[in-house]
Design an enzyme around this catalytic site. Structure first.
Site, PDB file in Angstrom:
ATOM      1  N   HIS A 161     -37.511  23.272 -38.613  1.00 47.70           N
ATOM      2  CA  HIS A 161     -36.638  23.706 -39.710  1.00 47.70           C
ATOM      3  C   HIS A 161     -35.718  22.582 -40.134  1.00 47.70           C
ATOM      4  O   HIS A 161     -35.486  21.631 -39.381  1.00 47.70           O
ATOM      5  CB  HIS A 161     -35.791  24.904 -39.260  1.00 47.70           C
ATOM      6  CG  HIS A 161     -35.120  24.680 -37.928  1.00 47.70           C
ATOM      7  ND1 HIS A 161     -33.870  24.126 -37.793  1.00 47.70           N
ATOM      8  CD2 HIS A 161     -35.561  24.903 -36.651  1.00 47.70           C
ATOM      9  CE1 HIS A 161     -33.557  24.028 -36.512  1.00 47.70           C
ATOM     10  NE2 HIS A 161     -34.575  24.482 -35.791  1.00 47.70           N
ATOM     11  N   ASP A 211     -33.355  24.159 -24.315  1.00 50.65           N
ATOM     12  CA  ASP A 211     -33.098  23.904 -25.737  1.00 50.65           C
ATOM     13  C   ASP A 211     -31.607  24.084 -25.989  1.00 50.65           C
ATOM     14  O   ASP A 211     -31.086  25.199 -25.891  1.00 50.65           O
ATOM     15  CB  ASP A 211     -33.918  24.906 -26.567  1.00 50.65           C
ATOM     16  CG  ASP A 211     -33.859  24.638 -28.067  1.00 50.65           C
ATOM     17  OD1 ASP A 211     -33.149  23.701 -28.480  1.00 50.65           O
ATOM     18  OD2 ASP A 211     -34.525  25.380 -28.822  1.00 50.65           O
ATOM     19  N   GLU A 263     -38.749  18.968 -28.778  1.00 46.01           N
ATOM     20  CA  GLU A 263     -38.111  18.958 -30.108  1.00 46.01           C
ATOM     21  C   GLU A 263     -37.239  17.724 -30.290  1.00 46.01           C
ATOM     22  O   GLU A 263     -36.583  17.264 -29.353  1.00 46.01           O
ATOM     23  CB  GLU A 263     -37.257  20.219 -30.247  1.00 46.01           C
ATOM     24  CG  GLU A 263     -36.468  20.324 -31.541  1.00 46.01           C
ATOM     25  CD  GLU A 263     -35.658  21.606 -31.624  1.00 46.01           C
ATOM     26  OE1 GLU A 263     -35.297  22.001 -32.739  1.00 46.01           O
ATOM     27  OE2 GLU A 263     -35.383  22.220 -30.555  1.00 46.01           O
ATOM     28  N   ASP A 309     -30.309  18.908 -32.577  1.00 46.44           N
ATOM     29  CA  ASP A 309     -31.120  19.976 -31.988  1.00 46.44           C
ATOM     30  C   ASP A 309     -32.310  19.320 -31.285  1.00 46.44           C
ATOM     31  O   ASP A 309     -33.172  18.732 -31.938  1.00 46.44           O
ATOM     32  CB  ASP A 309     -31.585  20.910 -33.110  1.00 46.44           C
ATOM     33  CG  ASP A 309     -32.348  22.125 -32.601  1.00 46.44           C
ATOM     34  OD1 ASP A 309     -32.543  22.249 -31.390  1.00 46.44           O
ATOM     35  OD2 ASP A 309     -32.754  22.949 -33.455  1.00 46.44           O
ATOM     36  N   GLU A 355     -39.934  20.646 -34.055  1.00 43.70           N
ATOM     37  CA  GLU A 355     -40.176  21.266 -32.748  1.00 43.70           C
ATOM     38  C   GLU A 355     -41.536  21.941 -32.752  1.00 43.70           C
ATOM     39  O   GLU A 355     -41.951  22.527 -33.745  1.00 43.70           O
ATOM     40  CB  GLU A 355     -39.080  22.262 -32.387  1.00 43.70           C
ATOM     41  CG  GLU A 355     -38.892  23.414 -33.344  1.00 43.70           C
ATOM     42  CD  GLU A 355     -37.746  24.328 -32.935  1.00 43.70           C
ATOM     43  OE1 GLU A 355     -37.536  24.517 -31.716  1.00 43.70           O
ATOM     44  OE2 GLU A 355     -37.059  24.843 -33.832  1.00 43.70           O
ATOM     45  N   HIS A 411     -30.245  26.584 -39.201  1.00 44.56           N
ATOM     46  CA  HIS A 411     -31.455  26.854 -39.979  1.00 44.56           C
ATOM     47  C   HIS A 411     -31.127  26.785 -41.460  1.00 44.56           C
ATOM     48  O   HIS A 411     -30.417  27.642 -41.989  1.00 44.56           O
ATOM     49  CB  HIS A 411     -32.027  28.248 -39.648  1.00 44.56           C
ATOM     50  CG  HIS A 411     -32.556  28.362 -38.258  1.00 44.56           C
ATOM     51  ND1 HIS A 411     -32.658  29.558 -37.589  1.00 44.56           N
ATOM     52  CD2 HIS A 411     -33.007  27.423 -37.392  1.00 44.56           C
ATOM     53  CE1 HIS A 411     -33.147  29.360 -36.381  1.00 44.56           C
ATOM     54  NE2 HIS A 411     -33.357  28.069 -36.241  1.00 44.56           N
TER      55      HIS A 411
END
Length: 438
Positions: A291, A211, A419, A222, A324, A299
Protein backbone atom coordinates in the site's frame (compact mmCIF):
# COMPACT_ATOMS: atom_id res chain seq x y z
CA UNK A 1 1.19 -3.36 8.30
CA UNK A 2 -0.88 -5.21 5.73
CA UNK A 3 -3.38 -3.39 3.58
CA UNK A 4 -6.96 -4.51 3.96
CA UNK A 5 -7.85 -7.70 2.06
CA UNK A 6 -8.69 -6.47 -1.03
CA UNK A 7 19.06 -6.01 -11.79
CA UNK A 8 19.74 -3.05 -9.42
CA UNK A 9 22.28 -0.31 -10.30
CA UNK A 10 23.54 2.82 -8.65
CA UNK A 11 23.30 1.42 -5.13
CA UNK A 12 24.78 3.81 -2.57
CA UNK A 13 24.71 3.48 1.21
CA UNK A 14 26.27 6.19 3.37
CA UNK A 15 26.72 5.79 7.11
CA UNK A 16 27.27 9.06 8.94
CA UNK A 17 29.91 9.03 11.69
CA UNK A 18 28.53 8.73 15.23
CA UNK A 19 29.19 11.53 17.69
CA UNK A 20 32.44 11.26 19.65
CA UNK A 21 32.09 11.87 23.38
CA UNK A 22 34.52 14.65 24.29
CA UNK A 23 36.42 14.32 27.56
CA UNK A 24 35.46 16.98 30.13
CA UNK A 25 37.90 19.68 31.14
CA UNK A 26 40.36 18.58 33.80
CA UNK A 27 40.03 14.93 32.82
CA UNK A 28 42.93 12.83 34.15
CA UNK A 29 45.73 12.16 31.75
CA UNK A 30 46.54 8.59 30.79
CA UNK A 31 49.19 6.74 32.82
CA UNK A 32 51.44 6.70 29.76
CA UNK A 33 51.33 10.48 29.51
CA UNK A 34 52.12 10.82 33.21
CA UNK A 35 55.08 8.45 32.96
CA UNK A 36 56.45 10.40 29.98
CA UNK A 37 56.21 13.68 31.88
CA UNK A 38 57.82 12.26 35.02
CA UNK A 39 60.68 10.79 33.00
CA UNK A 40 61.30 14.13 31.33
CA UNK A 41 61.21 15.91 34.69
CA UNK A 42 63.78 13.44 36.08
CA UNK A 43 66.14 14.16 33.22
CA UNK A 44 65.99 17.92 33.90
CA UNK A 45 66.03 17.78 37.70
CA UNK A 46 69.49 16.33 38.41
CA UNK A 47 72.17 13.80 37.57
CA UNK A 48 71.14 10.35 36.51
CA UNK A 49 73.45 8.88 39.22
CA UNK A 50 71.48 10.51 42.03
CA UNK A 51 68.13 9.29 40.80
CA UNK A 52 66.52 5.90 41.16
CA UNK A 53 65.00 4.43 38.04
CA UNK A 54 61.24 4.70 38.24
CA UNK A 55 59.27 1.55 37.42
CA UNK A 56 56.92 1.98 34.52
CA UNK A 57 53.35 1.22 35.51
CA UNK A 58 51.51 -1.43 33.52
CA UNK A 59 49.30 0.06 30.81
CA UNK A 60 45.60 0.08 31.47
CA UNK A 61 43.32 -1.35 28.82
CA UNK A 62 41.70 1.38 26.81
CA UNK A 63 37.92 1.74 26.54
CA UNK A 64 36.99 -0.40 23.48
CA UNK A 65 34.45 2.23 22.31
CA UNK A 66 37.17 4.94 22.29
CA UNK A 67 34.67 7.46 23.66
CA UNK A 68 32.12 6.90 20.91
CA UNK A 69 28.46 6.52 21.88
CA UNK A 70 27.07 3.11 20.95
CA UNK A 71 23.63 1.55 21.20
CA UNK A 72 22.79 -0.39 24.33
CA UNK A 73 21.08 -3.78 24.67
CA UNK A 74 18.13 -3.54 25.01
CA UNK A 75 18.17 -0.34 22.93
CA UNK A 76 17.79 2.74 25.11
CA UNK A 77 20.20 5.32 23.62
CA UNK A 78 18.45 8.12 21.73
CA UNK A 79 19.23 7.65 18.02
CA UNK A 80 19.50 11.42 17.52
CA UNK A 81 22.49 11.40 19.90
CA UNK A 82 24.33 8.84 17.77
CA UNK A 83 24.48 10.89 14.56
CA UNK A 84 26.13 14.30 14.32
CA UNK A 85 23.92 16.99 12.82
CA UNK A 86 21.02 14.55 12.26
CA UNK A 87 22.90 13.01 9.34
CA UNK A 88 21.12 9.66 9.42
CA UNK A 89 22.12 6.82 7.09
CA UNK A 90 20.76 7.01 3.56
CA UNK A 91 18.78 3.95 2.50
CA UNK A 92 19.59 1.81 -0.52
CA UNK A 93 19.42 4.11 -3.55
CA UNK A 94 18.47 2.54 -6.87
CA UNK A 95 18.50 4.39 -10.18
CA UNK A 96 15.33 4.37 -12.24
CA UNK A 97 15.26 2.34 -15.45
CA UNK A 98 13.99 2.79 -18.98
CA UNK A 99 12.38 6.13 -19.80
CA UNK A 100 13.12 7.42 -16.29
CA UNK A 101 16.90 6.99 -16.43
CA UNK A 102 17.23 10.73 -17.14
CA UNK A 103 16.13 11.49 -13.58
CA UNK A 104 19.50 10.50 -12.11
CA UNK A 105 21.34 13.40 -13.76
CA UNK A 106 18.49 15.89 -14.37
CA UNK A 107 19.27 19.23 -12.69
CA UNK A 108 15.56 19.96 -12.32
CA UNK A 109 14.96 16.65 -10.52
CA UNK A 110 18.04 17.15 -8.34
CA UNK A 111 16.68 20.55 -7.31
CA UNK A 112 13.33 18.97 -6.38
CA UNK A 113 15.17 16.31 -4.39
CA UNK A 114 17.11 18.91 -2.40
CA UNK A 115 13.84 20.63 -1.47
CA UNK A 116 12.77 17.44 0.33
CA UNK A 117 15.57 17.58 2.90
CA UNK A 118 13.39 17.78 6.04
CA UNK A 119 11.06 15.03 4.79
CA UNK A 120 14.03 12.75 4.01
CA UNK A 121 15.64 13.42 7.40
CA UNK A 122 12.44 12.40 9.20
CA UNK A 123 12.11 9.23 7.16
CA UNK A 124 15.77 8.25 7.59
CA UNK A 125 15.57 8.96 11.32
CA UNK A 126 12.60 6.59 11.67
CA UNK A 127 14.28 3.98 9.47
CA UNK A 128 17.44 3.97 11.61
CA UNK A 129 15.33 3.50 14.75
CA UNK A 130 13.57 0.58 13.04
CA UNK A 131 16.87 -1.04 12.02
CA UNK A 132 18.44 -0.77 15.47
CA UNK A 133 15.35 -2.08 17.27
CA UNK A 134 14.67 -4.97 14.90
CA UNK A 135 18.30 -6.11 14.83
CA UNK A 136 18.27 -6.23 18.62
CA UNK A 137 14.92 -8.08 18.51
CA UNK A 138 16.28 -10.68 16.07
CA UNK A 139 19.03 -11.50 18.58
CA UNK A 140 16.85 -11.29 21.70
CA UNK A 141 13.64 -13.10 20.72
CA UNK A 142 13.68 -16.76 21.73
CA UNK A 143 11.14 -19.55 22.23
CA UNK A 144 9.79 -19.49 25.78
CA UNK A 145 9.07 -15.76 25.79
CA UNK A 146 5.48 -14.55 25.89
CA UNK A 147 4.15 -12.51 22.98
CA UNK A 148 3.46 -9.68 25.43
CA UNK A 149 7.12 -9.61 26.52
CA UNK A 150 8.24 -9.52 22.89
CA UNK A 151 5.81 -6.76 21.86
CA UNK A 152 6.60 -4.57 24.85
CA UNK A 153 10.34 -5.09 24.36
CA UNK A 154 10.09 -3.76 20.80
CA UNK A 155 7.74 -0.90 21.66
CA UNK A 156 9.70 0.28 24.71
CA UNK A 157 12.84 0.32 22.54
CA UNK A 158 11.18 2.36 19.78
CA UNK A 159 9.91 4.89 22.32
CA UNK A 160 13.33 5.21 23.93
CA UNK A 161 15.19 5.62 20.62
CA UNK A 162 12.77 8.22 19.25
CA UNK A 163 12.60 10.09 22.55
CA UNK A 164 8.81 9.89 22.67
CA UNK A 165 7.33 7.79 25.47
CA UNK A 166 3.80 8.68 24.40
CA UNK A 167 2.44 9.16 27.93
CA UNK A 168 2.03 12.92 27.74
CA UNK A 169 -0.87 14.19 25.69
CA UNK A 170 0.15 14.58 22.04
CA UNK A 171 3.65 13.14 22.50
CA UNK A 172 2.95 10.00 20.45
CA UNK A 173 1.80 12.18 17.54
CA UNK A 174 5.27 13.79 17.40
CA UNK A 175 7.08 10.45 17.09
CA UNK A 176 7.29 6.86 18.30
CA UNK A 177 5.26 3.83 17.31
CA UNK A 178 3.79 4.14 13.82
CA UNK A 179 1.42 1.27 14.58
CA UNK A 180 1.28 -1.61 17.10
CA UNK A 181 3.75 -4.48 16.92
CA UNK A 182 2.22 -7.34 14.94
CA UNK A 183 3.25 -10.80 16.16
CA UNK A 184 1.18 -13.10 13.99
CA UNK A 185 1.83 -16.83 14.42
CA UNK A 186 1.69 -19.67 11.88
CA UNK A 187 -1.62 -19.56 9.90
CA UNK A 188 -2.31 -16.01 11.09
CA UNK A 189 -0.73 -13.66 8.55
CA UNK A 190 -1.28 -10.15 9.93
CA UNK A 191 -2.83 -7.73 12.46
CA UNK A 192 -2.32 -9.80 15.61
CA UNK A 193 -0.84 -8.22 18.72
CA UNK A 194 -1.46 -9.50 22.25
CA UNK A 195 -4.15 -7.78 24.29
CA UNK A 196 -3.59 -7.29 28.01
CA UNK A 197 -3.62 -10.63 29.82
CA UNK A 198 -2.52 -12.64 26.79
CA UNK A 199 -0.48 -15.65 27.94
CA UNK A 200 0.63 -17.10 24.57
CA UNK A 201 4.25 -18.31 24.65
CA UNK A 202 6.43 -18.48 21.54
CA UNK A 203 7.25 -22.09 20.63
CA UNK A 204 10.23 -23.60 18.81
CA UNK A 205 8.08 -24.70 15.84
CA UNK A 206 6.27 -21.35 15.41
CA UNK A 207 6.52 -19.09 12.37
CA UNK A 208 6.20 -15.52 13.66
CA UNK A 209 5.70 -12.42 11.53
CA UNK A 210 7.16 -9.33 13.25
CA UNK A 211 5.60 -6.20 11.75
CA UNK A 212 6.02 -2.81 13.43
CA UNK A 213 6.13 0.82 12.39
CA UNK A 214 8.22 3.79 13.50
CA UNK A 215 7.26 7.38 12.77
CA UNK A 216 8.77 10.82 13.14
CA UNK A 217 6.29 13.64 12.54
CA UNK A 218 3.88 11.19 10.90
CA UNK A 219 6.45 9.86 8.40
CA UNK A 220 5.79 6.16 8.92
CA UNK A 221 8.46 3.53 8.23
CA UNK A 222 6.64 0.22 7.74
CA UNK A 223 8.87 -2.84 7.64
CA UNK A 224 8.43 -6.49 8.62
CA UNK A 225 10.31 -9.78 8.81
CA UNK A 226 9.59 -13.39 9.79
CA UNK A 227 11.31 -15.38 12.55
CA UNK A 228 11.58 -19.17 12.78
CA UNK A 229 13.65 -21.53 14.92
CA UNK A 230 13.41 -24.67 12.78
CA UNK A 231 15.22 -24.88 9.39
CA UNK A 232 12.26 -26.77 7.92
CA UNK A 233 10.69 -23.37 7.17
CA UNK A 234 13.75 -21.92 5.41
CA UNK A 235 12.29 -22.26 1.91
CA UNK A 236 9.07 -20.56 2.93
CA UNK A 237 11.03 -17.56 4.20
CA UNK A 238 13.28 -17.59 1.12
CA UNK A 239 10.22 -17.47 -1.15
CA UNK A 240 8.69 -14.47 0.59
CA UNK A 241 11.98 -12.61 0.89
CA UNK A 242 12.61 -13.14 -2.84
CA UNK A 243 9.07 -11.98 -3.65
CA UNK A 244 9.47 -8.79 -1.59
CA UNK A 245 12.86 -8.02 -3.15
CA UNK A 246 11.27 -8.58 -6.57
CA UNK A 247 8.50 -6.13 -5.73
CA UNK A 248 11.02 -3.56 -4.51
CA UNK A 249 13.08 -4.02 -7.70
CA UNK A 250 10.08 -3.71 -10.05
CA UNK A 251 8.50 -0.70 -8.30
CA UNK A 252 9.16 2.75 -9.67
CA UNK A 253 7.70 5.88 -11.18
CA UNK A 254 5.15 5.14 -13.98
CA UNK A 255 5.16 1.39 -13.23
CA UNK A 256 1.74 -0.28 -13.30
CA UNK A 257 0.52 -2.13 -10.21
CA UNK A 258 -0.49 -5.15 -12.29
CA UNK A 259 3.07 -5.60 -13.54
CA UNK A 260 4.48 -5.52 -10.01
CA UNK A 261 1.89 -8.05 -8.80
CA UNK A 262 2.65 -10.45 -11.65
CA UNK A 263 6.41 -10.32 -10.97
CA UNK A 264 5.88 -10.89 -7.24
CA UNK A 265 3.63 -13.89 -7.81
CA UNK A 266 6.04 -15.46 -10.29
CA UNK A 267 8.91 -15.18 -7.79
CA UNK A 268 6.87 -16.39 -4.82
CA UNK A 269 5.29 -19.40 -6.49
CA UNK A 270 8.54 -20.74 -7.93
CA UNK A 271 9.25 -22.18 -4.44
CA UNK A 272 8.15 -25.30 -2.59
CA UNK A 273 8.61 -26.27 1.05
CA UNK A 274 8.72 -29.71 2.64
CA UNK A 275 6.98 -29.89 6.02
CA UNK A 276 6.13 -33.12 7.83
CA UNK A 277 7.04 -35.24 4.82
CA UNK A 278 4.72 -33.27 2.52
CA UNK A 279 5.94 -31.08 -0.34
CA UNK A 280 3.78 -27.95 -0.38
CA UNK A 281 3.68 -25.12 -2.93
CA UNK A 282 4.20 -21.60 -1.59
CA UNK A 283 1.26 -19.41 -2.63
CA UNK A 284 0.92 -15.64 -2.67
CA UNK A 285 -1.93 -14.62 -0.36
CA UNK A 286 -4.07 -13.08 -3.06
CA UNK A 287 -6.24 -10.80 -0.89
CA UNK A 288 -3.35 -9.12 0.95
CA UNK A 289 -1.55 -6.16 -0.60
CA UNK A 290 1.16 -3.62 -0.17
CA UNK A 291 0.00 0.00 0.00
CA UNK A 292 0.99 3.62 -0.27
CA UNK A 293 1.68 5.62 2.90
CA UNK A 294 0.75 9.24 3.52
CA UNK A 295 1.62 11.42 6.50
CA UNK A 296 -0.09 10.08 9.64
CA UNK A 297 -1.96 7.44 7.62
CA UNK A 298 -0.53 3.96 7.17
CA UNK A 299 -2.92 3.10 4.32
CA UNK A 300 -3.30 5.67 1.55
CA UNK A 301 -5.55 5.19 -1.45
CA UNK A 302 -3.37 2.85 -3.55
CA UNK A 303 -2.77 -0.90 -3.23
CA UNK A 304 0.19 -2.93 -4.51
CA UNK A 305 -1.07 -6.43 -5.39
CA UNK A 306 1.04 -9.54 -4.89
CA UNK A 307 -0.68 -11.55 -7.63
CA UNK A 308 -1.23 -10.79 -11.30
CA UNK A 309 -4.34 -8.80 -12.16
CA UNK A 310 -5.71 -5.95 -14.19
CA UNK A 311 -4.93 -2.91 -12.03
CA UNK A 312 -3.55 -0.29 -14.41
CA UNK A 313 -2.89 2.30 -11.68
CA UNK A 314 0.64 3.71 -11.87
CA UNK A 315 3.10 4.69 -9.17
CA UNK A 316 3.96 8.39 -9.24
CA UNK A 317 6.86 10.65 -8.30
CA UNK A 318 6.95 11.60 -4.63
CA UNK A 319 4.85 8.68 -3.42
CA UNK A 320 5.83 6.36 -0.56
CA UNK A 321 4.98 2.66 -0.69
CA UNK A 322 5.13 -0.28 1.67
CA UNK A 323 6.11 -3.22 -0.52
CA UNK A 324 5.04 -6.28 1.46
CA UNK A 325 4.42 -9.83 0.38
CA UNK A 326 2.85 -12.79 2.14
CA UNK A 327 3.39 -16.45 1.29
CA UNK A 328 1.33 -19.37 2.55
CA UNK A 329 1.33 -23.15 2.53
CA UNK A 330 -2.47 -23.04 2.84
CA UNK A 331 -5.16 -21.71 0.51
CA UNK A 332 -3.44 -18.40 -0.14
CA UNK A 333 -6.51 -16.52 1.09
CA UNK A 334 -7.14 -14.91 4.50
CA UNK A 335 -10.26 -14.20 6.54
CA UNK A 336 -10.97 -12.25 9.73
CA UNK A 337 -10.44 -14.44 12.78
CA UNK A 338 -9.70 -14.23 16.52
CA UNK A 339 -9.94 -11.28 18.90
CA UNK A 340 -9.39 -7.79 17.47
CA UNK A 341 -6.51 -5.74 18.85
CA UNK A 342 -5.68 -3.15 16.12
CA UNK A 343 -7.75 0.01 15.61
CA UNK A 344 -7.36 3.41 13.91
CA UNK A 345 -9.44 6.56 13.75
CA UNK A 346 -10.61 7.20 10.20
CA UNK A 347 -9.22 10.30 8.49
CA UNK A 348 -12.70 11.02 7.08
CA UNK A 349 -14.57 10.05 10.25
CA UNK A 350 -18.20 11.23 10.19
CA UNK A 351 -19.40 13.78 12.72
CA UNK A 352 -22.16 11.78 14.38
CA UNK A 353 -23.74 12.11 17.83
CA UNK A 354 -22.41 9.62 20.35
CA UNK A 355 -24.93 8.52 22.96
CA UNK A 356 -22.44 6.45 24.98
CA UNK A 357 -20.55 8.82 27.28
CA UNK A 358 -17.49 6.54 27.46
CA UNK A 359 -17.27 6.70 23.65
CA UNK A 360 -17.04 10.50 23.73
CA UNK A 361 -14.31 10.41 26.38
CA UNK A 362 -12.39 7.73 24.50
CA UNK A 363 -12.65 9.54 21.16
CA UNK A 364 -11.19 12.69 22.71
CA UNK A 365 -8.23 10.69 24.06
CA UNK A 366 -7.68 8.85 20.76
CA UNK A 367 -7.69 12.13 18.81
CA UNK A 368 -5.18 13.78 21.15
CA UNK A 369 -2.83 10.81 21.58
CA UNK A 370 -2.96 8.97 18.24
CA UNK A 371 -4.78 11.10 15.67
CA UNK A 372 -5.15 8.77 12.70
CA UNK A 373 -2.21 6.55 13.69
CA UNK A 374 -3.18 2.93 14.48
CA UNK A 375 -3.28 1.88 18.13
CA UNK A 376 -4.15 -1.23 20.12
CA UNK A 377 -5.91 -2.02 23.37
CA UNK A 378 -2.61 -2.23 25.28
CA UNK A 379 -1.92 1.40 24.33
CA UNK A 380 -5.25 2.47 25.85
CA UNK A 381 -4.44 0.49 29.01
CA UNK A 382 -1.06 2.22 29.15
CA UNK A 383 -2.77 5.62 29.12
CA UNK A 384 -4.86 4.59 32.10
CA UNK A 385 -8.18 3.87 30.37
CA UNK A 386 -10.42 1.31 32.08
CA UNK A 387 -13.64 -0.42 31.01
CA UNK A 388 -13.48 1.17 27.58
CA UNK A 389 -14.63 -1.73 25.37
CA UNK A 390 -18.25 -0.56 25.20
CA UNK A 391 -17.14 2.91 24.12
CA UNK A 392 -14.59 1.51 21.65
CA UNK A 393 -17.15 -0.77 20.03
CA UNK A 394 -19.53 2.19 19.80
CA UNK A 395 -16.90 4.21 17.93
CA UNK A 396 -16.41 1.29 15.53
CA UNK A 397 -20.13 0.81 14.90
CA UNK A 398 -20.51 4.58 14.36
CA UNK A 399 -17.92 4.48 11.57
CA UNK A 400 -15.47 6.76 13.41
CA UNK A 401 -12.86 4.12 14.25
CA UNK A 402 -11.81 1.24 11.96
CA UNK A 403 -11.20 -2.18 13.52
CA UNK A 404 -8.48 -4.37 11.99
CA UNK A 405 -9.09 -8.00 13.04
CA UNK A 406 -6.35 -10.62 12.64
CA UNK A 407 -6.17 -12.05 9.09
CA UNK A 408 -5.75 -15.82 8.93
CA UNK A 409 -5.42 -18.62 6.38
CA UNK A 410 -6.64 -22.14 7.20
CA UNK A 411 -5.49 -23.67 10.48
CA UNK A 412 -2.48 -25.94 10.11
CA UNK A 413 -0.95 -23.79 7.37
CA UNK A 414 2.09 -21.53 7.73
CA UNK A 415 2.44 -17.96 6.50
CA UNK A 416 5.46 -15.64 6.19
CA UNK A 417 5.96 -11.92 5.48
CA UNK A 418 8.73 -9.51 4.52
CA UNK A 419 8.25 -5.79 3.91
CA UNK A 420 10.13 -2.60 3.03
CA UNK A 421 9.26 1.08 2.74
CA UNK A 422 10.37 2.79 -0.48
CA UNK A 423 10.49 6.49 -1.35
CA UNK A 424 9.98 7.41 -5.02
CA UNK A 425 12.25 10.43 -4.98
CA UNK A 426 12.55 12.62 -8.10
CA UNK A 427 16.08 11.31 -8.84
CA UNK A 428 16.24 7.77 -7.40
CA UNK A 429 14.20 5.13 -5.63
CA UNK A 430 15.30 4.88 -1.99
CA UNK A 431 14.64 1.67 -0.05
CA UNK A 432 14.75 3.60 3.19
CA UNK A 433 14.22 0.61 5.50
CA UNK A 434 16.90 -1.60 3.93
CA UNK A 435 19.45 -3.02 6.37
CA UNK A 436 22.20 -5.62 6.63
CA UNK A 437 19.60 -8.10 7.91
CA UNK A 438 17.12 -7.90 5.00
Amino acid sequence: MAAKPATQTGVISIMSPPIVVEQPEGHDQSDDDKDDEEAAHGEKGGSAAGKKKKKRKPRKKKNPTNGVLVQSSPPRVLVASLFAGCQYPIGEEVEYRGENMFRTTSEEKRHLDRMNNEFLTEYRHGAEVHRQVRQWAQRAIMPGQTLTEIAEGIENSVRALTGHQGLEEGDNIKGGMGFPTGLSLNHCAAHYTPNTGNKIVLQNDDVMKVDFGVHMNGRIVDSAFTMTFDPVYDNLLAAVKDATDTGVREAGIDVRMSDIGAAIQEAMESYEVEIGGQTLPVKSIRNLNGHDIIQYSIHGGKSVPIVKGGDQTKMEEGEIFAIETFGSTGKGYVRDDMETSHYAKKADAPNVPLRVSSARTLLNSISKNFGTLPFCRRYLDRLGHEKYLLGLNNLVSSGIVEAYPPLCDVKGSYTAQFEHTILLRPTVKEVVSRGDDY
